[in-house]
Design an enzyme around this catalytic site. Structure first.
Site, PDB file in Angstrom:
ATOM      1  N   SER A   1     -17.789 -63.190 -26.336  1.00  0.00           N
ATOM      2  CA  SER A   1     -18.669 -62.114 -26.099  1.00  0.00           C
ATOM      3  C   SER A   1     -18.949 -61.631 -27.621  1.00  0.00           C
ATOM      4  O   SER A   1     -18.425 -61.716 -28.466  1.00  0.00           O
ATOM      5  CB  SER A   1     -17.942 -61.003 -25.357  1.00  0.00           C
ATOM      6  OG  SER A   1     -18.680 -59.638 -25.914  1.00  0.00           O
TER       7      SER A   1
ATOM      8  N   SER B   1     -26.044 -48.119 -25.327  1.00  0.00           N
ATOM      9  CA  SER B   1     -26.428 -48.754 -23.917  1.00  0.00           C
ATOM     10  C   SER B   1     -25.750 -48.744 -22.805  1.00  0.00           C
ATOM     11  O   SER B   1     -25.433 -47.274 -22.362  1.00  0.00           O
ATOM     12  CB  SER B   1     -26.617 -50.292 -24.379  1.00  0.00           C
ATOM     13  OG  SER B   1     -27.428 -50.966 -22.987  1.00  0.00           O
TER      14      SER B   1
END
Ligand SMILES: CC(=O)N[C@H]1[C@@H](OP(=O)(O)O)O[C@H](CO)[C@@H](O)[C@@H]1O
Ligand SMILES: [Mg+2]
Length: 544
Positions: free
Chosen positions: A505, A69
């Protein structure tokens, strides 16, 4: 049980690879993602699991997407796509993690243990489709995937380069082919055709004003957008920029949706003038943000929260015009990263219910399905709109009593085809935004004028062990390390409209701190103070 021949084939194929020493792999928010050099054995494991997943689901097609991505060009990643084009079911993430961490000389045994644990009927067929983004490491990794699928005798189709949403689309089409739920033709052309046909229907009677400049992050979205434009003979003036897929290092470099959202500025390469409509995709084209420079040349961002509010208000209006508003429960799904001003606007102006979920689109998607029309977007631009069976029926079966009602029903019907039901899709979302702006007769300025964002700041804090940061309440609060939540709350209470949270995260080795407040300086100050508190809490253990 896996046959001895298959186990032997797995062992032999696995021996071509080497496991990076001391590395523990985990199937996270976006599958496995890391430096591309480390991924061979992980991709091999994912290939094995994809076959098992398909067998477990009686031979339905499973997707494997090789992409990282918005990450730098030297990274890569791999994720699995379930039959309806959704993200892999959560329980299977642990199987993926288990297989990815198996020592290579034992991988055939671990595979066999999984077959028993999951109770897979090995005589079932297995079918897999896969694709990749434009990263240089992709061809090697697809070779590894091929080896795993071949060893386990899985039928597969290689779709070469695709955007992530295109692969999700193909998976859903493959599994609904020939049924009343047939989603479309399972090909890239089928994907474009579906978008183009529905866009034309939505655009009946309205016109897009001005041009749109699309920054493609120098990723797979560039060539795909060009293909789409070729078929889109509707007047839509799209200028494609940052679509260099020849130079591998240019991917996501100073461009793309993530750059624009985190730096809160246009890509330096952008030549757009004041008030020109601009959009950026990310490296695999599942995220979209809009932006423009205002009359004073100030950068203005229209992020995922804005796309969600725009879509929710438009669909709400259409449902009212179509006379079916009372039959449809329309709702919006956000995460803690949504700007507080957008949340306020949805609740107070649009008067729609909101669900707040954990970060990661699979959580948002799941929650969206609780509504008839579920609008979900992460602030970073990843999202879509889901329509329930009930919504589709109401749209299809309502007898219009006036031309206006008929027009609204037809428009809603076309929207259900234009919007990717499987997953957030930058190209589909872009056509959606263009159509809505055309219907409303809005420039980005009017869109921006719907509400005023609270200034916000996102900070990345590196700590020794991010796993000690345990969140709850849709990640808006921390239960550990002890005492940190109290500190954050006391800090945020000192700022007008202050709101801050910290969470580990799921894709990077860091803790993210988010803060917003009534003014830029307050938001920055709050973010810095909370980041300091997180840093302290993250190193306490080591100092003691
Ligand atoms: C604040 C933020 O933007 N987080 C991103 C990021 O997740 P983290 O778990 O925060 O690293 O990557 C995810 C996958 O792409 C995306 O879903 C999510 O929104
Ligand atoms: Mg992406």
């Amino acid at each position: 049980m896996a046959s001895p021949a298959v186990k032997k084939a797995i062992s032999e194929a696995a021996l071509q690879y080497q496991k990076p020493e001391g590395k523990v792999f985990e199937y996270g928010t976006a599958g496995f993602r890391m430096k591309a050099d480390l991924l061979n054995t992980v991709v091999f494991a994912v290939g094995l699991l994809a076959g098992l997943r398909s067998k477990k689901l009686s031979g339905q097609w499973i997707g494997v997407m090789v992409t990282a991505s918005h990450n730098p060009a030297e990274d890569n990643g791999v994720k699995l796509v379930d039959p309806m084009g959704e993200m892999l079911e959560a329980e299977w993430e642990t199987y993926a993690t288990k297989l990815a961490n198996a020592p290579l000389d034992k991988i055939a045994d671990v595979y066999d243990e999984l077959v028993k644990e999951i109770d897979v009927k090995m005589t079932n067929p297995a079918r897999v489709v896969f694709a990749r983004d434009t990263r240089a490491s992709g061809s090697r990794l697809v070779g590894v995937l091929n080896a795993a699928l071949t060893a386990t005798q899985v039928e597969f189709i290689d779709f070469k380069y695709m955007t992530t949403p295109q692969l999700h689309y193909v998976v859903r089409c493959k599994n609904t082919l020939g049924t009343q739920y047939q989603y479309g033709e399972p090909s890239e052309l089928g994907y474009y055709q579906k978008l183009v046909d529905s866009f034309k229907k939505v655009m009946r009677g309205v016109k897009v004003q001005g041009s749109l400049t699309v920054d493609c992050a120098n990723g797979v979205g560039g060539p795909k957008l060009r293909e789409l434009i070729k078929l889109l003979d509707t007047p839509l003036d799209i200028k494609v920029i940052n679509d260099d897929v020849i130079n591998p290092d240019s991917l996501n470099f100073e461009c793309g949706a993530d750059y624009v959202k985190t730096k809160q500025r246009a890509p330096p390469s952008s030549k757009a003038g004041p008030l020109d409509r601009c959009a950026s995709l990310d490296g695999d084209a599942d995220r979209l943000v809009y932006y423009f420079s205002d009359e004073s040349n100030v950068f203005r961002l229209l992020d995922g929260d804005r796309i969600a509010t725009l879509a929710a208000s438009f669909i709400g209006d259409l449902a009212r015009s179509a006379g079916i508003a009372s039959k449809l429960k329309i709702g919006v799904v956000q995460t803690a990263y949504a700007n507080g001003a957008s949340t306020d606007y949805i609740e107070k102006v649009l008067k729609l219910p909101i669900i707040c979920t954990n970060t990661g689109v699979k959580h948002l998607h799941h929650a969206a399905l609780r509504f008839d029309v579920g609008v979900y977007f992460e602030a970073n631009g990843h999202g879509t709109v889901t329509f329930s069976e009930n919504a589709l029926k109401a749209i299809k079966n309502t007898e219009p009593q006036s031309p206006a009602q008929q027009h609204a029903l037809e428009c809603l019907q076309a929207l259900t085809d234009l919007i990717n039901q499987a997953v957030g899709d930058a190209l589909s979302d872009m056509l959606l935004v263009e159509a809505i702006l055309a219907h409303k007769g809005w420039t980005p300025k009017e869109w921006l004028g719907t509400y005023t964002d609270l200034p916000s700041r996102l900070v990345r804090v590196e700590v020794n062990d991010r796993s000690i940061f345990k969140a709850y309440d849709a990640e808006r609060k921390l239960e550990s390390p002890a005492g940190l939540q109290g500190k954050i709350e006391s800090l945020q209470s000192r700022y007008h409209k202050g709101r801050s949270f910290a969470r580990a995260s799921g894709t990077e080795d860091a803790v993210r701190v988010y803060a917003e407040a009534a003014s830029r300086s307050e938001a920055d100050d709050l973010a810095t103070r909370v980041a300091n508190a997180v840093r302290e809490a993250g190193t306490d253990g080591q100092q003691a």
